[in-house]
Write an enzyme that holds these catalytic residues in place. Structure first.
Site, PDB file in Angstrom:
ATOM      1  N   GLU C  34       4.652  63.326 -30.220  1.00 57.00           N
ATOM      2  CA  GLU C  34       4.169  64.928 -30.521  1.00 57.00           C
ATOM      3  C   GLU C  34       3.758  65.895 -29.024  1.00 57.00           C
ATOM      4  O   GLU C  34       3.407  65.249 -28.199  1.00 57.00           O
ATOM      5  CB  GLU C  34       2.995  64.499 -31.352  1.00 57.00           C
ATOM      6  CG  GLU C  34       2.140  66.068 -31.741  1.00 57.00           C
ATOM      7  CD  GLU C  34       0.745  65.734 -32.385  1.00 57.00           C
ATOM      8  OE1 GLU C  34       0.247  64.802 -32.211  1.00 57.00           O
ATOM      9  OE2 GLU C  34       0.785  66.244 -33.608  1.00 57.00           O
ATOM     10  N   ASP C  45       0.129  60.464 -26.693  1.00 55.65           N
ATOM     11  CA  ASP C  45      -1.339  59.498 -28.463  1.00 55.65           C
ATOM     12  C   ASP C  45      -0.593  57.940 -27.741  1.00 55.65           C
ATOM     13  O   ASP C  45      -1.399  57.487 -28.487  1.00 55.65           O
ATOM     14  CB  ASP C  45      -0.410  60.361 -29.331  1.00 55.65           C
ATOM     15  CG  ASP C  45      -0.964  61.208 -30.207  1.00 55.65           C
ATOM     16  OD1 ASP C  45      -1.843  61.942 -29.477  1.00 55.65           O
ATOM     17  OD2 ASP C  45      -0.703  62.271 -31.477  1.00 55.65           O
ATOM     18  N   HIS C 120      -3.449  58.594 -33.484  1.00 60.98           N
ATOM     19  CA  HIS C 120      -2.629  60.404 -33.884  1.00 60.98           C
ATOM     20  C   HIS C 120      -3.345  60.339 -35.002  1.00 60.98           C
ATOM     21  O   HIS C 120      -3.122  59.407 -36.325  1.00 60.98           O
ATOM     22  CB  HIS C 120      -1.041  60.224 -33.736  1.00 60.98           C
ATOM     23  CG  HIS C 120      -0.652  60.682 -34.540  1.00 60.98           C
ATOM     24  ND1 HIS C 120      -0.272  62.174 -34.011  1.00 60.98           N
ATOM     25  CD2 HIS C 120       0.649  61.612 -35.997  1.00 60.98           C
ATOM     26  CE1 HIS C 120       0.278  63.444 -35.032  1.00 60.98           C
ATOM     27  NE2 HIS C 120       0.928  62.699 -36.068  1.00 60.98           N
ATOM     28  N   HIS C 177      -6.517  69.384 -30.191  1.00 60.74           N
ATOM     29  CA  HIS C 177      -5.321  68.675 -30.393  1.00 60.74           C
ATOM     30  C   HIS C 177      -4.685  68.682 -28.680  1.00 60.74           C
ATOM     31  O   HIS C 177      -4.946  70.555 -28.763  1.00 60.74           O
ATOM     32  CB  HIS C 177      -4.162  69.127 -31.216  1.00 60.74           C
ATOM     33  CG  HIS C 177      -2.765  68.082 -31.244  1.00 60.74           C
ATOM     34  ND1 HIS C 177      -2.264  67.337 -31.297  1.00 60.74           N
ATOM     35  CD2 HIS C 177      -1.592  69.503 -30.646  1.00 60.74           C
ATOM     36  CE1 HIS C 177      -0.798  67.327 -30.825  1.00 60.74           C
ATOM     37  NE2 HIS C 177      -0.489  68.535 -30.374  1.00 60.74           N
ATOM     38  N   GLU C 182      -8.063  64.931 -24.936  1.00 62.18           N
ATOM     39  CA  GLU C 182      -6.833  64.577 -24.540  1.00 62.18           C
ATOM     40  C   GLU C 182      -6.653  64.428 -23.533  1.00 62.18           C
ATOM     41  O   GLU C 182      -6.385  64.165 -22.701  1.00 62.18           O
ATOM     42  CB  GLU C 182      -6.068  64.951 -25.541  1.00 62.18           C
ATOM     43  CG  GLU C 182      -5.888  64.331 -26.542  1.00 62.18           C
ATOM     44  CD  GLU C 182      -5.156  64.359 -28.348  1.00 62.18           C
ATOM     45  OE1 GLU C 182      -4.079  63.859 -28.599  1.00 62.18           O
ATOM     46  OE2 GLU C 182      -4.465  66.440 -27.707  1.00 62.18           O
TER      47      GLU C 182
END
Lengths: 258, 258, 258, 258, 258, 258
Positions: C34, C45, C120, C177, C182
């Protein structure tokens, strides 16, 4: 004692008696509806697996179930490809479910030994998956002693038969689609369904070591055969059938007993 | 120009630029989580298909997608059987859907050329079905020029390499599970993951020409290998990889152009 | 004692010994392929759930299974949306079947405790369904003591860590996201795969409280991030990982014992 | 001109010529493997639908595809129930997929007119669903002029034939399983497969207006017939076949033209 | 002009006129059959999504389709868990297919704007998948301008309403199962179906940040509520409904126009 | 004792008490969303099966589950066809899964006796398949004493009632779609939802003894009714309901005891 080896010709009461004997064995022939060149009919694969089952059933005291007349998609590297007219195939899932359902039904009747006899190369993995799922499901329903075998009949052609049938050397199973093996068996079993005057004489197909999507019709001979059936005779067909029959009988007896 | 051939290491904006070039090519390695004897790790199949993809991608200017780490059920006649600890497999339907979904996604991005590189024998037919369904679905969505290839990497080992790797004669692909081929490739690519001191030395498995359900663990060697890896060396692994890489590069170039 | 926590690097015989100990625990990392903005790779992820599993496995004496590299369709309200190039997703059914199959396989081996670690957001409900079906099926096959856990790793980030990582206030998980969380974890774990010079600096996405079909690409930032990763540092990543690891270790120990 | 009406006996090249004529029509017979009492074989349903197709094909210039030899589960209110030995049935989904796949294949070949001829009551709704899905899918692939019919052959038995065959009054289709209709047709078509000395003479089954799960074997006669076949003669079978054939020919001609 | 907003109460001819106007909008309420504690009925979720749809439809000139009365499995972290008596749930696949089928049918009628209004947390991802598949399929059938929205009604409760309804502070949506929100709405809409004398007064559930399989009934309050509904009043329910209705009306108008 | 027969109106604790009594019986009404001419609403089928269940539940001490509001595709020979606006149907697989899931849930609760009451002709075979699969699955989970019934309510209209309702002769169930039976029942149960001023007066449809794909809208009356409802009165509806109710009560009592 049953009066026929063909399950579809047997009445249910006689079948019940047969099952009650406890030693019931059912053979399931599987084929395809697939082009096999200009000289062979579309139903070759089911015809041959049916004939192999009938021959083995006689010796094994088994019953032959109705054949699976439709098989998985024809692939260029073993059968000419699914793009050709006349080839009418199942998706993988349809074949898996059909196998799983039918095998489980015979287990439910009390049949504990089943042999699926494959006559179309592309079927094998989907038949395997259906059998694996059926046996697991049987176990979850308490039918723990249910057992099955899966085989493709040509895997029982031995070296000796190969040499006799292909005196100039065997080219390999991959180009045998519509070739000497199937044609010889058909000449022996169904000579009226073979027209050797239409048999192609081209050299064997040169197959790629891969598949492409969508298929390229130009890759395989336009005849639909992957090699020439020249050399096929009824005698060679008889030899092939006899070799396959005795091989299968030996294997089944060895696994499942007499 | 992309700075890595590994799609999972690439950022989306660079990927978009790559796709926009119109010549994008994606290689999808597929493997399994499957026992390979006491001397090889469970992840061999994905490791090898990943390495083959990486090697070919370099020459082809392609990207390598994340590998399919789980494959179809191991079968006794090619992989030791699914009953063994460590083998964690997918059902046929799970593998078909995964292939169909992932391939269709790359088509949706604008990638028009995809190669699925198989590293686990039992996967092939389910990858084929997934690819066939993806290409049909692409067509129904108007993505008519989408094309794909499917191959198993060992089908690109040629006679010359076989002779060099198996000086005493090649026993056939069916017993190569956990044998010389995979071990040599691993010794070349991941020597730290191979423990040759644990490599079994038994004779090759004698395989039946049929499958039975449920599987019989006694049929195949308890080592989990179908033949002995003795004879595997890193040099032979290097030769195998080089042969496979150049064969695949030639085939892809010939199908899809430079 | 096993010499690696990575199941794909372990040989089958050592795995069998591990299982035979009766206290086997397998962690399954799940991710996605992704887009995560211009500064992070497509595989974030799976990389992060793999790293979380590796960290927890060390303390738990567990094994880490091969990651699920493909996940359910990215959604605009949590991941930028599935329309973006680079995002290659599974259908719900493909992910459910994969989860069900793989989990059931570990149960079959004799593993009785499994933890699926999600990386995810969009995967959660399909992993849940797969686990529920696997546990039901295990029961129907007599594997009655099979147990599993499902978690998303960010649910173990506590208030204290949030305050340390987001000194100006936490904006909520929905816009994380490609954001600070992350990015910080990646800077700690894989600094070579992050290019902070390409990190976008736009304000957080304003998300609608609903989804539309087909997706509208104009709704979310063209960067692909739902908030700016500015503020992400390797130190903050280290803190996050440590918090998550100890939270997961505590939870698993409390459920499954030492 | 084709030399046989049986598709499985035809070679692919002749089939291609037939399709190329643009007026191709394929009839697909569907049956079941189902007990039909002590006097009739298990394959009655496929035998009869095959015979009906063959008779109609002659007049229509159509081809007859390989029959579906397995059908949906037998139900007590129309067929004695699925619990009886010898009845080997498909799940609904297996039959739907098989129908969808096979019909779509003939459309792909260029056949634009297909008739599915049902010979097993319980199949109808699943054949309907398969046909509906195939026609929708054909449309999504651009095969917009594909058309199909579905019928059960007994729906073409008219009042006049009923009076001739049941001079003492017709009891209704629901109890006709293994009764006069099927037995008379078999006496006409396959007298060697009928053993009237075993035909049961009990009164017709008293059917409940509902189904129960699991089935109760005590509900229907232990013979497996729902009414007595006494009164069946080859002459009546000939009349029935002739009535059905001409009815179907009229219907197909009226829908699809000559 | 239609005389009712309820599609099931409308005749087909009036519906056809409505669709022919070109501005048709259909709202589909989805719920569950799920325990909601001792004071609320099992059908709460469908009752509330139906009521929300009815209220919004009035302002939007929309029609309300029959509700989905069964939903995805209840989960402990949002609904008490699926193990409890009274909770009767669908598998993920059943809910996905139902959504896909029904949505595609309205598109086929000529409806181009559909809103699925969710009333059961656990449904969301499966409704999403069904909608995504329906919109793709619509496109493959040429219905390219088909559009849809998906929302959970509680996502339209704004800060102001939260403060009014929870004067002592809002505990979070996760513990709202059988709590103040649903009880207040029911007291406003269906006071006769609420028995406040049976409302539990225990503290809110302490939820784990993970799920376990099989579920542990001891984790959530035996009442079946995740928090106490004390504080719920019909007035607060009226306020909640009004807030939700106007939020949804605004959102739909903004997306789909008047 | 429960205070309502409607399961969706019952709270879970009272339901649990009801189940604990050991004699629990659940009736599941199933219908469709389907056009029924200009004088009847789209929801007729679910309304009528719900009313039949409610009437029978009173006498049987049973609970009525939430109705299935969507059914299998309408067919021209029984319902006007699926092409008409307002008819919103499920695929076969969606209906099978919904039935299987819901029935299994009630078995899981401890309910051992379930009756599915069908109100839409086309549903029957898919409900049958769902019930068959649920009962098999229940057995594989150890719920061996689970039993179920399936019926269509009109199969309980007896000769006497037919004569009273159709004094000029009954035309057969196949043309009763939107005709006297359904209209009379609606006039008795929901007079406000019937507009007799819009009732069509055309002669009954002449149905073909086969189906065609795609459907031909010209085959059935454009009203959507297969016969005229003239002659329907509330009194006749009351008689029909009373006949059906007592027939079902007798049947259920006879199968499942008091």
């Amino acid at each position: 004692m049953v009066t026929t080896r063909s399950l579809e010709d047997l009445d249910a009461h006689s079948y019940q008696d047969y099952v009650a004997g406890g030693q019931g064995l059912v053979l399931i022939p599987t084929g395809a509806t697939e082009q096999h060149g200009p000289h062979l009919p579309l139903g070759v694969d089911a015809m041959l697996s049916r004939a192999v089952c009938a021959a083995a059933a006689e010796e094994l005291g088994a019953l032959v179930a109705p054949a699976f007349s439709y098989g998985y998609k024809s692939q260029p590297r073993s059968g000419g490809g699914n793009h050709r007219p006349g080839t009418a195939s199942l998706s993988g899932q349809a074949l898996v479910l059909q196998t799983q359902d039918v095998v489980l039904e015979f287990f439910r009747h009390g049949i504990r030994r089943i042999v699926v006899v494959n006559g179309h190369y592309e079927n094998y993995q989907f038949l395997y998956e259906g059998l694996d799922l059926a046996v697991r499901q049987a176990r979850s329903l308490g039918l723990d002693d249910s057992r099955a075998m899966l085989l493709s009949y040509w895997d029982f052609v031995d070296e000796q038969a190969l040499e006799a049938v292909f005196p100039d050397g065997f080219l390999g199973w991959d180009v045998e689609h519509g070739g000497v093996l199937e044609t010889a068996l058909m000449l022996h079993l169904h000579p009226d369904k073979v027209d050797m005057s239409r048999a192609p004489a081209h050299p064997p197909a040169e197959l790629t070591p891969y598949d492409i999507f969508p298929e390229d019709p130009a890759r395989t001979p336009s005849s639909g055969c992957l090699s020439s059936p020249t050399g096929a005779t009824a005698e060679r067909g008889e030899l092939l059938l006899s070799t396959v029959r005795s091989g299968i009988v030996r294997a089944v007896t060895s696994e499942f007993g007499k």
